[in-house]
Enzyme design. Structure first.
Site: not given
Ligand code: UD1
Ligand code: MG
Length: 459
Positions: A9, A13, A82-83, A378
């Site tokens: 797909g 969107r 389609g699926t 240090n």
């Protein structure tokens, strides 16, 4: 078992050039979540159907061919009709002697446990569908039952008003006997509202043949939630993060706010770990017993030792931090930073590709790059290891008990001997002998005759 993942797909969107199934959830593409879940079921065949987005999806799938897992096949569906048409593209790859499970590449959070329940319910000779009761089923396929038995699925656009009032929906996830699936798909028609070959039409075909159609339900509705938009992606991201947060809470981790944590990978915690708000964890991060992580810290692929305190606003990537160390606020540990026990790295200190041995301190404003720092050293404020001449990088070695005065530059390659002291402001270009004071500094003078200029009055 065969597994087919539908991922063709286009995801209009999402408003993105990236194919929908490659958008990340918790730092991992949606499709990767589905592949990882599918692999928990040890399928004999795994096939991804792709379409939109050119080579991006098959390239992502090709990167999976590592380790012990079986290879993944891909099949192009072009055009997308389609699926049912999508599943047809996988048929040449499928083994007829085992059932086929169909998953969606944009439904990322289905648990392997729910899929196993479905597969067990269907066995080798039944059609199984993962369904869920939804308060607002708008847009989804409805499960039509007669006398409690599933007889068909009707899509929203093809449904009557009565059918639209059904709240049990088709998640889209199904398992079917493969040889039967082959036959049903070959006889699908696209005579429906969308002009598509619906996978869902196989249900009525199975029922017509007298096959039993069973359903299973996921433990939670979000397990079958699909991603069609950035809004839905964001909602599922929060759901996923909240699930991870609850798992951590149950393991005894203290989260100051379970709604304000983001884990994009794996976070492993010991006992009595506390994490303040706004932290992000990426890749593999381990926090040993008693670690406290301050607010708004980002930890990437790092191992933090027992009792370490990370104060707010730290960025830690590819680092190993020894027990009881104190880091930050505002510290940056870059890849290859290895800190020993009780090391202190303070504000605006950056450590890269360097080892710092036990009890050493760099508390303010320093850069330690490509360095080997001994124990009890240090490092004064403003110290810079000059590791780069614009072309090559060189190492700085600072032996045990050295003291580097503030605002010194150590021009690599250079060694500071054990117990050496470097005077503040030194630019060290040659090795500093052990146990001695070394400095490079113009002698301080005072000019007795000097007078401050005075402002000249304007005419
Ligand atoms: C489908 C189901 C519906 C179900 C819903 C759940 C059908 C006909 N309908 O609806 O019953 O409630 O899913 O979300 O199956 N895909 C392809 N190729 C195609 C079309 C789709 O690979 O040609 C993939 C999509 O990428 C997606 C999945 O299949 O991963 C579902 O497609 P989508 O169009 O979102 O499903 P619906 O038609 O809304
Ligand atoms: Mg559709």
């Amino acid at each position: 078992m065969n597994v087919v993942i539908l991922a063709a797909g286009m995801g209009k969107r999402m408003q993105s050039a990236l194919p929908k199934v490659l958008h990340p959830l918790a730092g991992k593409p949606l499709l990767q979540h589905v592949i990882d879940t599918a692999r928990e079921l040890s399928p004999g065949k795994l096939c991804v159907i792709y379409g939109h987005g050119g080579a991006a999806v098959p390239e992502m799938v090709a990167r999976q061919h590592t380790g012990a897992h079986a290879a993944i096949d891909t099949a192009l569906q072009e055009p997308q009709l389609g699926t049912g048409h999508a599943v047809m593209q996988a048929l040449p790859q499928l083994d007829d002697s085992v059932p086929t499970l169909i998953l969606y590449g944009d439904v990322p959070l289905t648990s392997a446990a729910s899929l196993r329940r479905l597969v067990v319910a269907a066995g080798n000779d039944k059609l199984g569908i993962l369904t869920v009761e939804q308060a607002n089923p708008f847009g989804l396929g409805r499960m039509v039952r007669e006398n409690g038995k599933i007889v068909r699925i009707v899509e929203e656009k093809d449904a009557t008003a009565a059918e639209r009032s059904i709240c049990e929906i088709n998640s889209g996830i199904m398992v079917a006997p493969t040889a039967r699936l082959r036959d049903w798909l070959s006889s699908l028609s696209n005579n429906n509202a969308q002009g598509e070959y619906y996978l869902t039409d196989i249900v009525a075909k199975a029922v017509a043949e007298g096959m039993t159609v069973v359903s299973a339900q996921p433990a939670a509705e979000w397990e079958v939630a699909g991603v069609n938009s950035k809004v839905q992606l964001a909602e599922l991201e929060r759901r996923y993060q909240l699930n991870l947060a609850h798992t951590l809470l149950e393991q005894g981790v203290t989260l100051m706010d379970p709604a304000r944590i983001d884990i994009r990978g794996s976070l492993t915690c010991g006992r009595d770990v506390t994490i303040d708000v706004g932290c992000v964890f990426e890749g593999a991060v381990t926090l040993a017993n008693g670690v406290r992580v301050g607010a708004h810290s980002v930890l990437v692929n790092s191992a933090i030792g027992a009792g370490v305190q990370i104060k707010p606003f730290c960025h830690i990537e590819g680092a190993q931090v020894g027990p009881q160390a104190q880091i930050g606020p505002y510290a940056r540990l870059r890849p290859g930073a290895e800190l020993g026990q009780e090391v202190h790295i303070g504000n605006f200190v950056e450590v890269k590709n360097s080892t710092v041995a036990a009890h050493s301190k760099a508390n303010h404003l320093a850069y330690i790059g490509d360095s080997t720092v001994g124990a009890r050293v240090n490092i004064g404020a403003g110290t810079i290891t000059c590791n780069y001449d614009g072309v090559n990088k060189f190492r700085t070695i600072i032996e045990d008990d050295a003291f580097i005065g503030s605002d010194s530059q150590l021009v690599a390659p250079v060694t500071v001997g054990a117990g050496a002291t470097i005077g503040a402001g030194t630019t060290l270009t040659r090795n500093a002998p052990a146990g001695k004071l070394t400095m490079s500094r113009a002698r301080q003078i005072t000019i007795d005759s000097w007078q401050r200029p005075v402002k000249i009055a304007k005419p």
